[in-house]
Design a protein around this motif. Structure first.
Motif, PDB file in Angstrom:
ATOM      1  N   ARG A 107      32.554  36.717  37.766  1.00  0.00           N
ATOM      2  CA  ARG A 107      33.497  36.264  38.795  1.00  0.00           C
ATOM      3  C   ARG A 107      33.426  37.173  40.017  1.00  0.00           C
ATOM      4  NH1 ARG A 107      34.262  31.324  38.184  1.00  0.00           N
ATOM      5  NH2 ARG A 107      32.382  31.606  36.986  1.00  0.00           N
ATOM      6  N   PHE A 108      33.068  38.450  39.776  1.00  0.00           N
ATOM      7  CA  PHE A 108      32.946  39.408  40.887  1.00  0.00           C
ATOM      8  C   PHE A 108      31.687  39.092  41.693  1.00  0.00           C
ATOM      9  CE2 PHE A 108      31.340  43.520  42.544  1.00  0.00           C
ATOM     10  CZ  PHE A 108      32.402  43.845  43.381  1.00  0.00           C
ATOM     11  N   SER A 109      30.541  39.043  41.016  1.00  0.00           N
ATOM     12  CA  SER A 109      29.294  38.733  41.710  1.00  0.00           C
ATOM     13  C   SER A 109      28.192  38.390  40.722  1.00  0.00           C
ATOM     14  CB  SER A 109      28.850  39.921  42.571  1.00  0.00           C
ATOM     15  OG  SER A 109      27.612  39.647  43.194  1.00  0.00           O
ATOM     16  N   ARG A 110      27.385  37.385  41.089  1.00  0.00           N
ATOM     17  CA  ARG A 110      26.199  37.029  40.302  1.00  0.00           C
ATOM     18  C   ARG A 110      24.936  37.301  41.107  1.00  0.00           C
ATOM     19  NH1 ARG A 110      27.253  33.148  36.042  1.00  0.00           N
ATOM     20  NH2 ARG A 110      25.208  32.223  36.359  1.00  0.00           N
ATOM     21  N   SER A 111      25.075  37.995  42.227  1.00  0.00           N
ATOM     22  CA  SER A 111      23.923  38.263  43.085  1.00  0.00           C
ATOM     23  C   SER A 111      23.191  39.512  42.606  1.00  0.00           C
ATOM     24  CB  SER A 111      24.361  38.443  44.542  1.00  0.00           C
ATOM     25  OG  SER A 111      24.759  39.781  44.773  1.00  0.00           O
ATOM     26  N   GLU A 112      21.986  39.706  43.142  1.00  0.00           N
ATOM     27  CA  GLU A 112      21.188  40.881  42.771  1.00  0.00           C
ATOM     28  C   GLU A 112      21.770  42.165  43.355  1.00  0.00           C
ATOM     29  OE1 GLU A 112      17.976  40.098  46.404  1.00  0.00           O
ATOM     30  OE2 GLU A 112      17.373  39.871  44.324  1.00  0.00           O
ATOM     31  N   HIS A 113      22.767  42.027  44.234  1.00  0.00           N
ATOM     32  CA  HIS A 113      23.373  43.202  44.876  1.00  0.00           C
ATOM     33  C   HIS A 113      24.665  43.650  44.193  1.00  0.00           C
ATOM     34  CE1 HIS A 113      20.441  42.539  47.988  1.00  0.00           C
ATOM     35  NE2 HIS A 113      20.927  41.340  48.250  1.00  0.00           N
ATOM     36  N   ALA A 114      25.008  43.037  43.063  1.00  0.00           N
ATOM     37  CA  ALA A 114      26.271  43.350  42.392  1.00  0.00           C
ATOM     38  C   ALA A 114      26.387  44.832  42.040  1.00  0.00           C
ATOM     39  CB  ALA A 114      26.427  42.503  41.139  1.00  0.00           C
ATOM     40  N   ARG A 119      28.552  50.295  43.099  1.00  0.00           N
ATOM     41  CA  ARG A 119      28.300  51.718  43.369  1.00  0.00           C
ATOM     42  C   ARG A 119      28.936  52.154  44.678  1.00  0.00           C
ATOM     43  NH1 ARG A 119      23.262  50.820  41.055  1.00  0.00           N
ATOM     44  NH2 ARG A 119      22.306  50.413  43.072  1.00  0.00           N
ATOM     45  N   GLU A 120      28.880  51.285  45.690  1.00  0.00           N
ATOM     46  CA  GLU A 120      29.504  51.608  46.980  1.00  0.00           C
ATOM     47  C   GLU A 120      31.009  51.769  46.824  1.00  0.00           C
ATOM     48  OE1 GLU A 120      28.064  52.302  49.988  1.00  0.00           O
ATOM     49  OE2 GLU A 120      26.265  52.313  48.731  1.00  0.00           O
ATOM     50  N   LEU A 121      31.615  50.910  46.012  1.00  0.00           N
ATOM     51  CA  LEU A 121      33.056  51.014  45.748  1.00  0.00           C
ATOM     52  C   LEU A 121      33.361  52.286  44.962  1.00  0.00           C
ATOM     53  CD1 LEU A 121      33.767  47.281  44.867  1.00  0.00           C
ATOM     54  CD2 LEU A 121      34.783  48.524  46.775  1.00  0.00           C
ATOM     55  N   ALA A 122      32.463  52.629  44.021  1.00  0.00           N
ATOM     56  CA  ALA A 122      32.662  53.836  43.220  1.00  0.00           C
ATOM     57  C   ALA A 122      32.647  55.092  44.091  1.00  0.00           C
ATOM     58  CB  ALA A 122      31.584  53.926  42.138  1.00  0.00           C
ATOM     59  N   ILE A 124      33.896  55.455  46.928  1.00  0.00           N
ATOM     60  CA  ILE A 124      35.213  55.678  47.533  1.00  0.00           C
ATOM     61  C   ILE A 124      36.308  55.710  46.464  1.00  0.00           C
ATOM     62  CG2 ILE A 124      34.544  54.684  49.770  1.00  0.00           C
ATOM     63  CD1 ILE A 124      36.110  52.140  48.963  1.00  0.00           C
ATOM     64  N   GLY A 125      35.861  55.726  45.197  1.00  0.00           N
ATOM     65  CA  GLY A 125      36.801  55.906  44.088  1.00  0.00           C
ATOM     66  C   GLY A 125      37.420  54.651  43.532  1.00  0.00           C
ATOM     67  N   VAL A 126      36.898  53.476  43.899  1.00  0.00           N
ATOM     68  CA  VAL A 126      37.476  52.205  43.445  1.00  0.00           C
ATOM     69  C   VAL A 126      36.648  51.639  42.293  1.00  0.00           C
ATOM     70  CG1 VAL A 126      38.069  49.841  44.099  1.00  0.00           C
ATOM     71  CG2 VAL A 126      38.418  51.695  45.728  1.00  0.00           C
ATOM     72  N   LYS A 127      37.297  51.337  41.196  1.00  0.00           N
ATOM     73  CA  LYS A 127      36.634  50.764  40.014  1.00  0.00           C
ATOM     74  C   LYS A 127      36.667  49.238  40.074  1.00  0.00           C
ATOM     75  CE  LYS A 127      39.573  53.060  37.391  1.00  0.00           C
ATOM     76  NZ  LYS A 127      40.132  54.115  38.254  1.00  0.00           N
ATOM     77  N   GLN A 146      28.430  47.715  32.226  1.00  0.00           N
ATOM     78  CA  GLN A 146      28.816  46.892  33.381  1.00  0.00           C
ATOM     79  C   GLN A 146      27.575  46.344  34.085  1.00  0.00           C
ATOM     80  OE1 GLN A 146      30.365  48.879  36.980  1.00  0.00           O
ATOM     81  NE2 GLN A 146      32.187  47.619  36.755  1.00  0.00           N
ATOM     82  N   ASN A 147      26.572  47.191  34.282  1.00  0.00           N
ATOM     83  CA  ASN A 147      25.337  46.760  34.938  1.00  0.00           C
ATOM     84  C   ASN A 147      24.589  45.709  34.122  1.00  0.00           C
ATOM     85  OD1 ASN A 147      25.770  48.397  37.120  1.00  0.00           O
ATOM     86  ND2 ASN A 147      24.474  50.067  36.381  1.00  0.00           N
ATOM     87  N   ILE A 148      24.672  45.824  32.796  1.00  0.00           N
ATOM     88  CA  ILE A 148      24.048  44.816  31.932  1.00  0.00           C
ATOM     89  C   ILE A 148      24.718  43.457  32.133  1.00  0.00           C
ATOM     90  CG2 ILE A 148      23.750  44.090  29.517  1.00  0.00           C
ATOM     91  CD1 ILE A 148      23.276  47.084  28.855  1.00  0.00           C
ATOM     92  N   PHE A 149      26.046  43.458  32.234  1.00  0.00           N
ATOM     93  CA  PHE A 149      26.773  42.209  32.507  1.00  0.00           C
ATOM     94  C   PHE A 149      26.329  41.614  33.838  1.00  0.00           C
ATOM     95  CE2 PHE A 149      30.258  43.983  29.656  1.00  0.00           C
ATOM     96  CZ  PHE A 149      30.042  43.067  28.637  1.00  0.00           C
TER      97      PHE A 149
END
Length: 285
Positions: A107-114, A119-122, A124-127, A146-149
């Protein structure tokens, strides 16, 4: 499309990268993101269900949902979603937000950039956390899960795309149009499969037919023809007319980038005859 070996190598590479220790935001304030990829999903993992499950999960874990984002039809194939981008901007500005809650990682993302987005959110400390795929993303093992999902979501997305392309090619080779309804036509059965589509020539099509006729006569240039058509009530513009006049669809044939170099007799009604089409395009038989 990446195969299983390449996906596995990517994941191992991500795990092998040395990175600075992440400083996660603290607190129990989060946001929730819900979406469906098309309207047919409203009754299957619906937005209401996703929202209720997010609220129940938050209550169970002691989170407070400050804002809900999404709530509509947004495809996760690309990360250029309006609500999605608004959510990302929101959590970057509001330092009280510690996590983004989604029903599932697809639901968050199915793209290759997920993975990159997470990582960009991480940084800045956001999970990014999931209702049904509960992993500890603050640990290396949890981030691997998470990356496997994400990887399987993208893999499934690529498989669907491949299957869809094969189906589209088969339809095109059998003379069935698969893209948006062309200007000048109305598809009476647009919700049906391509082979059941029923195209009829509408009022715009009747005016466009005159445009072909004037073009074939050679007395007017393209701009003059378009101006004449607009005066008759057409919504056409100059660039569109130049493109349409050379489209074989209007003389009853199907061409497409998926079947390069091929021109297939279509099942739709021709707007003009092949002879008129050739004259309008100055084609010598």
């Amino acid at each position: 499309m990446k195969n299983d070996k390449e996906l596995s190598a990517d994941l191992q590479q991500q795990m092998g990268k040395k990175s600075k220790a992440l400083k996660w935001r603290t607190g129990n304030i989060i946001v929730a993101y819900t979406r469906v990829s098309d309207s047919s999903q409203f009754d299957n993992t619906s937005l209401d269900t996703q929202k209720k499950d997010a609220a129940a999960y938050a209550a169970k874990k002691g989170f407070i949902i400050k804002e809900y984002f999404g709530g509509g039809v947004e495809s996760a194939k690309t990360d250029e979603r309006k609500q999605f981008k608004r959510m990302l901007d929101f959590v970057k500005k509001d330092k009280s937000i510690s996590a983004i809650l989604v029903f599932s990682y697809e639901r968050f993302s199915r793209s290759e950039h997920a993975m990159d987005l997470t990582r960009e959110l991480a940084k800045i400390g956001v999970k990014v956390i999931s209702v049904i795929q509960e992993v500890d993303v603050t640990s290396a093992a949890g981030r691997l899960q998470q990356n496997i999902f994400y990887a399987f979501g993208n893999y499934d997305n690529e498989l669907r795309k491949e299957k869809s392309s094969r189906g589209m090619i088969e339809n095109l080779l059998n003379g069935y149009w698969v893209s948006a309804c062309p200007f000048g036509y109305t598809n009476l059965k647009r919700k049906e499969k391509a082979k059941y589509h029923e195209y009829v020539i509408n009022d715009e099509g009747k005016i466009l037919k005159l445009g072909f006729k004037w073009k074939a006569e050679g007395k007017l240039n393209n701009l003059e023809i378009v101006e004449k058509m607009i005066k008759m009530g057409s919504a056409i513009n100059y660039k569109s007319f130049v493109r349409m006049i050379s489209n074989p669809f209007y003389c009853g044939f199907v061409t497409h980038s998926l079947i390069p170099g091929q021109c297939i007799q279509g099942h739709h009604p021709a707007l003009v005859s092949v002879e008129l089409f050739q004259k309008a395009n100055n084609i010598i038989e």
